[in-house]
Design a protein around this motif. Structure first.
Motif, PDB file in Angstrom:
ATOM      1  N   TYR A 145      -1.980  -1.767  -1.314  1.00  0.00           N
ATOM      2  CA  TYR A 145      -2.861  -0.772  -0.820  1.00  0.00           C
ATOM      3  C   TYR A 145      -2.039   0.558  -1.419  1.00  0.00           C
ATOM      4  CZ  TYR A 145      -5.705   2.261   2.453  1.00  0.00           C
ATOM      5  OH  TYR A 145      -6.803   2.949   2.808  1.00  0.00           O
ATOM      6  N   ASP A 146      -0.812   0.681  -1.017  1.00  0.00           N
ATOM      7  CA  ASP A 146      -0.069   1.697  -1.280  1.00  0.00           C
ATOM      8  C   ASP A 146       0.154   2.414  -2.837  1.00  0.00           C
ATOM      9  OD1 ASP A 146       0.121   2.055   1.241  1.00  0.00           O
ATOM     10  OD2 ASP A 146       2.107   1.490   1.471  1.00  0.00           O
ATOM     11  N   ARG A 161      -5.445  -1.869   5.302  1.00  0.00           N
ATOM     12  CA  ARG A 161      -4.018  -1.714   4.574  1.00  0.00           C
ATOM     13  C   ARG A 161      -3.121  -2.921   4.600  1.00  0.00           C
ATOM     14  NH1 ARG A 161       1.324   0.986   3.542  1.00  0.00           N
ATOM     15  NH2 ARG A 161       1.991   0.251   6.079  1.00  0.00           N
ATOM     16  N   ASP A 162      -3.318  -3.576   5.888  1.00  0.00           N
ATOM     17  CA  ASP A 162      -2.675  -4.893   6.310  1.00  0.00           C
ATOM     18  C   ASP A 162      -3.462  -6.036   5.599  1.00  0.00           C
ATOM     19  OD1 ASP A 162      -0.725  -3.483   7.554  1.00  0.00           O
ATOM     20  OD2 ASP A 162      -1.505  -3.715   9.513  1.00  0.00           O
ATOM     21  N   ALA A 222      -0.177  -7.043   0.947  1.00  0.00           N
ATOM     22  CA  ALA A 222      -1.368  -6.231   1.204  1.00  0.00           C
ATOM     23  C   ALA A 222      -1.335  -4.838   1.220  1.00  0.00           C
ATOM     24  CB  ALA A 222      -2.066  -6.882   2.210  1.00  0.00           C
ATOM     25  N   ARG A 223      -0.025  -4.258   2.153  1.00  0.00           N
ATOM     26  CA  ARG A 223       0.337  -3.190   2.340  1.00  0.00           C
ATOM     27  C   ARG A 223       1.146  -2.366   0.983  1.00  0.00           C
ATOM     28  NH1 ARG A 223       3.673  -3.383   7.936  1.00  0.00           N
ATOM     29  NH2 ARG A 223       1.905  -3.448   9.119  1.00  0.00           N
ATOM     30  N   PRO A 261      -7.338   2.943  -2.694  1.00  0.00           N
ATOM     31  CA  PRO A 261      -8.847   3.020  -2.740  1.00  0.00           C
ATOM     32  C   PRO A 261      -9.381   4.311  -2.902  1.00  0.00           C
ATOM     33  CG  PRO A 261      -8.403   2.323  -0.510  1.00  0.00           C
ATOM     34  CD  PRO A 261      -7.337   2.353  -0.995  1.00  0.00           C
ATOM     35  N   LYS A 262     -10.302   4.618  -3.835  1.00  0.00           N
ATOM     36  CA  LYS A 262     -10.959   6.028  -4.253  1.00  0.00           C
ATOM     37  C   LYS A 262     -10.035   7.115  -4.555  1.00  0.00           C
ATOM     38  CE  LYS A 262     -14.712   7.724  -2.922  1.00  0.00           C
ATOM     39  NZ  LYS A 262     -15.484   8.628  -2.373  1.00  0.00           N
TER      40      LYS A 262
END
Lengths: 130, 130
Positions: free
Chosen positions: A124-125, B72-73, A120-121, A129-130
């Motif tokens: 995300y990285d 993020r997690d 997930a990290r 988002p946006k």
DNA sequence: TATAGTAGGTACCTAGAGGAAAGTGACTAT
DNA sequence: ATAGTCACTTTCCTCTAGGTACCTACTATA
């Protein structure tokens, strides 16, 4: 058994804080307490320096502080031998040992899900988002 | 089942830190994360201000920080609706929900043992060692 | 003589977490 | 024209956890 209903039921007990586990989290999961309890449970009764060496990165000042706190909370038993040089032994109490299943549960969750958190990290990285 | 053997076995997986639960403790039990996850699990999908009001004492700055971290997690899902005024909804993810049994376990331990901790503290304070 | 070992205690300092308060942008309701 | 809503963001400030370094008493050992 330990499903949503349990969680909700437990929440009713402390409506004002919106989280009935806050108190126990402070006691059990404040800084350094898990490595200390873990080491004490893993290696049995041991002396200050053994604890210090096993945990590795903790400073003696902080180790003393945490051990005092854990002793006050009844999680750890301290035995002082008035010898020269002084000898002090620490061991986990029955109350501390009663955390073992909980810690095992935690370790199990970690084994099953830590990689998902990592994933997930990463997601995300790489695509924020946006 | 979840006895000493489990604890020891789990410990073998991370010898260098002397505590295999450190990572998960940081993720799950860092400041404000338990009240947030608890509230999200308890009341379902909700908006920023609802969360803010239910938790009560948290400031918007910190709430934003913690929600970002949880997103993020992979513990929380954020949905942004570009309306006026803006609307953002937060809900707990499947990964977050998988913590429910663990939290229930924690609440159970608290119900059974918090008074013992209180008692230990009282004893320590009324008759301090040495 | 001097050094090491033990279990801390004490003084000082810094980084960082977190709180308070105000601002922002875009629109709506009065 | 003003105020209000939402979901933040920004700035400033405080507080404290934790680190570094040094100190204690006493003995055994080199």
């Amino acid at each position: 058994m330990a499903d949503n209903a349990d969680w909700v039921a437990a929440a009713e007990t402390d409506p004002e804080l919106a989280c009935p586990t806050s108190a126990v989290v402070e006691i059990v999961f404040s800084r350094w307490t898990t490595p200390i309890l873990w080491t004490l449970n893993r290696h049995g009764r041991q002396r200050f320096v053994e604890l210090e060496r096993r945990i590795g990165t903790i400073t003696p000042k902080v180790l003393t502080q945490r051990l005092r706190q854990l002793e006050r909370d009844g999680m750890v038993v301290r035995t002082y031998h008035p010898e020269v040089p002084p000898r002090v032994e620490y061991e986990i109490s029955e109350l501390g040992r009663s955390l073992a299943p909980l810690f095992a549960h935690l370790a199990e969750w970690a084994a099953d899900n830590l990689d998902k958190v990592e994933q997930a990290r990463h997601d995300y990285d790489t695509d924020p988002p946006k």
